[in-house]
Design an enzyme around this catalytic site. Structure first.
Site, PDB file in Angstrom:
ATOM      1  N   LYS A   8       0.866  -1.185   0.000  1.00  0.00           N
ATOM      2  CA  LYS A   8       0.000   0.000   0.000  1.00  0.00           C
ATOM      3  C   LYS A   8       0.896   1.226   0.000  1.00  0.00           C
ATOM      4  O   LYS A   8       1.936   1.236   0.683  1.00  0.00           O
ATOM      5  CB  LYS A   8      -0.905  -0.033   1.245  1.00  0.00           C
ATOM      6  CG  LYS A   8      -1.917   1.105   1.313  1.00  0.00           C
ATOM      7  CD  LYS A   8      -2.847   0.967   2.522  1.00  0.00           C
ATOM      8  CE  LYS A   8      -3.881   2.088   2.591  1.00  0.00           C
ATOM      9  NZ  LYS A   8      -4.814   1.945   3.729  1.00  0.00           N
ATOM     10  N   SER A  37      -9.748   2.190   2.793  1.00  0.00           N
ATOM     11  CA  SER A  37      -8.802   2.916   1.959  1.00  0.00           C
ATOM     12  C   SER A  37      -7.778   1.997   1.286  1.00  0.00           C
ATOM     13  O   SER A  37      -7.082   2.442   0.391  1.00  0.00           O
ATOM     14  CB  SER A  37      -8.055   3.941   2.807  1.00  0.00           C
ATOM     15  OG  SER A  37      -7.256   3.287   3.779  1.00  0.00           O
ATOM     16  N   SER A  94     -10.347  -0.254   7.083  1.00  0.00           N
ATOM     17  CA  SER A  94      -9.736  -0.105   5.752  1.00  0.00           C
ATOM     18  C   SER A  94      -9.007  -1.329   5.223  1.00  0.00           C
ATOM     19  O   SER A  94      -8.569  -1.322   4.078  1.00  0.00           O
ATOM     20  CB  SER A  94      -8.790   1.090   5.736  1.00  0.00           C
ATOM     21  OG  SER A  94      -9.528   2.278   5.635  1.00  0.00           O
TER      22      SER A  94
END
Lengths: 483, 95
Positions: free
Chosen positions: A76, A151, A175
């Site tokens: 990420k 997210s 998330s």
């Protein structure tokens, strides 16, 4: 697309049935074919990845037996990784090349992983849909009109689309779990403090926690073994003994007590999700578990509590982005205050600005007690609810989300409606507990559905075993989207 | 509680974010919706409840007062927009 798990890749490499160069080449081909449509990755470095893969193959030939040696991985874009751009989905950090690595990236490097790309994400991890990225929205691989969740939506979409078998994510209010549920993969948010936050761009420091996203619980356990561990550079890192998170994968479920919170099955839950969760619970009963009805009476209060505490911490953490030290700086001239205000107006997106402003307000003189301290007291009530529940059961199960993935743009005009989607996940972060999402079916629109498993502190190994046992008798986690 | 447009401008100022008139209007509506949601907390009796600032009740660790990080000035300055003689150069903002 032939879906490969992390375990399959590890075994194939160890048996000499494949090479790292072959695996990385396959990932890069899949990325080249589909990332243009999905927008799941914001950076790919084929040359660097292939060179690292060749080096891994050479090391293996020379006797290196590290399990993850040469396995492709996606990070990420919130984890600083030396030499990689670490934008955190923001224009503010669009020019930032990390000069150091996060503890998570260091651990993954030490384990031998080969990084093939960086996953798109909601700006500064603020969002539940992955529509709030400076680099544009990520598309859900199961339905390109739909959001992948946020997210960590880029990470989830990447795993679902076969860009890599495993990706890192972070979970501040859901998330990891929510995008895992929306994209039909498995993801775990560990107990707060067992994965270092050093070098992970901070959103809400008392809630943020890194964790793995993969196809199976077994893969998540293998990956958590790499990611977790005490780090003296993170003042909130727990001095918890190193564990093997695969140790309970084959533990039988007979005698397991599963708590079903009545508040998680109340009004607002999509009927198809309720049906899939109930079917999964029936499967657990068949595996020997017993069911206990429990109550988490302050569930609804998790939303207001979270949306005070997280923005308050965000307003403080993001004050560092002022145009002076690093990141975007406005080209407009003026006095120092103008420079700050213009820089931040240009560098942050709408959702980030809204949360910073909310945080600035709730921390301001005269409102601090009424909002911030009140929210922290509610947080205590929520944590107490979970502890009362764990006196009656071993783990808690329920839905991850009230609905399946919605269409891109559908909720743009109503951010509060998006906040309400987090109702089943926020409490876990406020309490600091571990929680995970496991694929348990599909809605009639073809969108995946996730089951949430919540454990007591440090119960990751037990939870992963519970999920693994379910995945031994079901095949939802083996389904791959048609890209 | 309802925020006026002047309140929104004041909050934006506190947050050091420049806002246009259009943004003030949009923010006003959305912040008011959010604070309506947040107001639900007010009805809850929290007398005697200890605020929970952190997920784990841990004491901050102490360590020896010794330098542990290596000097990485060059790599840190490599990402700066402008550097001269080992110093960061920034635009003039104070007349």
């Amino acid at each position: 697309m032939v879906m490969q798990t992390l375990k399959q890749q590890i075994d194939a490499l160890a048996a000499g049935q494949t090479t790292s160069v072959a695996l990385v080449t396959e990932c890069l081909a899949q990325i080249a074919a589909h990332n243009g449509q999905l927008n799941a990755l914001v950076a790919v470095d084929a040359e660097k990845a292939l060179a690292a893969a060749a080096a891994a193959d050479a090391a293996r030939a020379a006797g290196d037996t590290r399990a993850m040696l040469g396995v492709p991985l996606i990070h990420k874009d919130i984890f600083c990784h030396e030499g990689w751009k670490t934008s955190c989905g923001s224009k503010m950090l669009d020019n930032f090349i990390a000069p150091y690595s996060s503890q998570v990236a260091e651990n993954c490097d030490a384990a031998g992983f080969v990084v093939v790309g960086r996953a798109n994400m909601d700006e500064f991890a603020m969002g539940s849909s992955n529509e709030n990225s400076f680099y544009g929205p990520v598309k859900n691989p199961w339905d390109k009109k739909a959001v992948p969740g946020g997210s960590s939506g880029g990470s989830a979409a990447s795993v679902a689309a076969g860009f890599a078998a495993v990706a890192t994510g972070t979970d501040t209010g859901g998330s990891i779990r929510q995008p895992a549920a929306f994209c039909g993969i498995t993801g775990i948010k560990p107990t707060y403090g067992i994965v270092s936050r050093f070098g992970m761009v901070a959103y809400a420091s008392s809630l943020d926690q890194g964790g793995p996203m993969a196809h199976t619980a077994e893969d998540c356990a293998l990956m958590l073994n790499v990611m977790a561990g005490f780090d003296e550079r993170d003042s909130t890192s727990l001095e918890h003994a190193k564990e093997d998170y695969t140790r309970d994968l084959n533990a039988p479920l007979s005698g397991l007590k599963i708590g079903l919170p009545r508040e998680y099955f109340a009004e607002g839950l999509n009927a198809e999700i309720a049906g899939a969760i109930n079917a999964a619970v029936e499967q657990y009963k068949a595996l020997g578990a017993t069911i206990v009805e429990i109550s988490l009476p302050n569930t609804k209060l998790a939303i207001p509590s979270y949306y005070v505490i997280a923005p308050a911490e965000a307003s403080s953490n993001l004050s560092r982005f002022d145009g002076v030290r690093y990141g975007h700086r406005t080209a407009k001239t003026g006095n120092l205050d103008d420079m700050y205000e213009q820089t931040r107006a240009e560098g942050f997106g709408t959702e980030v600005k809204r949360r910073i402003m909310t945080g600035a307000y709730v921390l301001s003189h005269g409102y601090y007690d009424a909002y911030y301290i009140k929210a922290q007291k509610i947080r205590r009530l929520i944590a107490n609810d979970f502890q009362a529940a764990f006196a009656q059961c071993d783990v808690i199960m329920g839905p991850v989300t009230p609905t399946t993935a919605w269409n891109i743009g559908e909720k743009n005009a109503d951010p509060i409606a998006v906040y309400l989607e987090d109702i089943y996940t926020l409490g876990v972060n406020l309490a600091g507990l571990p929680g995970m999402s496991v694929p348990v079916g599909f809605a009639s629109n073809g969108h995946p559905i996730g089951l949430q498993i919540i454990g007591n502190y440090f119960a990751e190994a037990k939870m992963l075993g519970i999920a693994h046992q379910y995945q031994q008798v079901t095949d939802w986690h083996t389904k791959a989207p048609q890209l | 509680m309802s925020l006026s447009q002047d309140d929104v401008r004041r909050i934006a100022r506190l947050a050091r974010i420049a806002v246009s008139d259009d943004e003030v209007v949009a923010s006003q509506s959305q912040l008011n919706q959010l604070f309506a949601l947040i107001e639900e907390m007010r009805a809850v009796d929290t007398d005697g409840i200890e605020p929970m600032a952190h997920a784990q009740d841990v004491m901050l660790r102490l360590r020896e007062d010794a330098a542990t990080a290596p000097n990485r000035r060059e790599s840190f300055q490599a990402v700066a927009p402008s550097v001269e003689n080992g110093l960061y150069l920034v635009p003039k903002v104070i007349e």
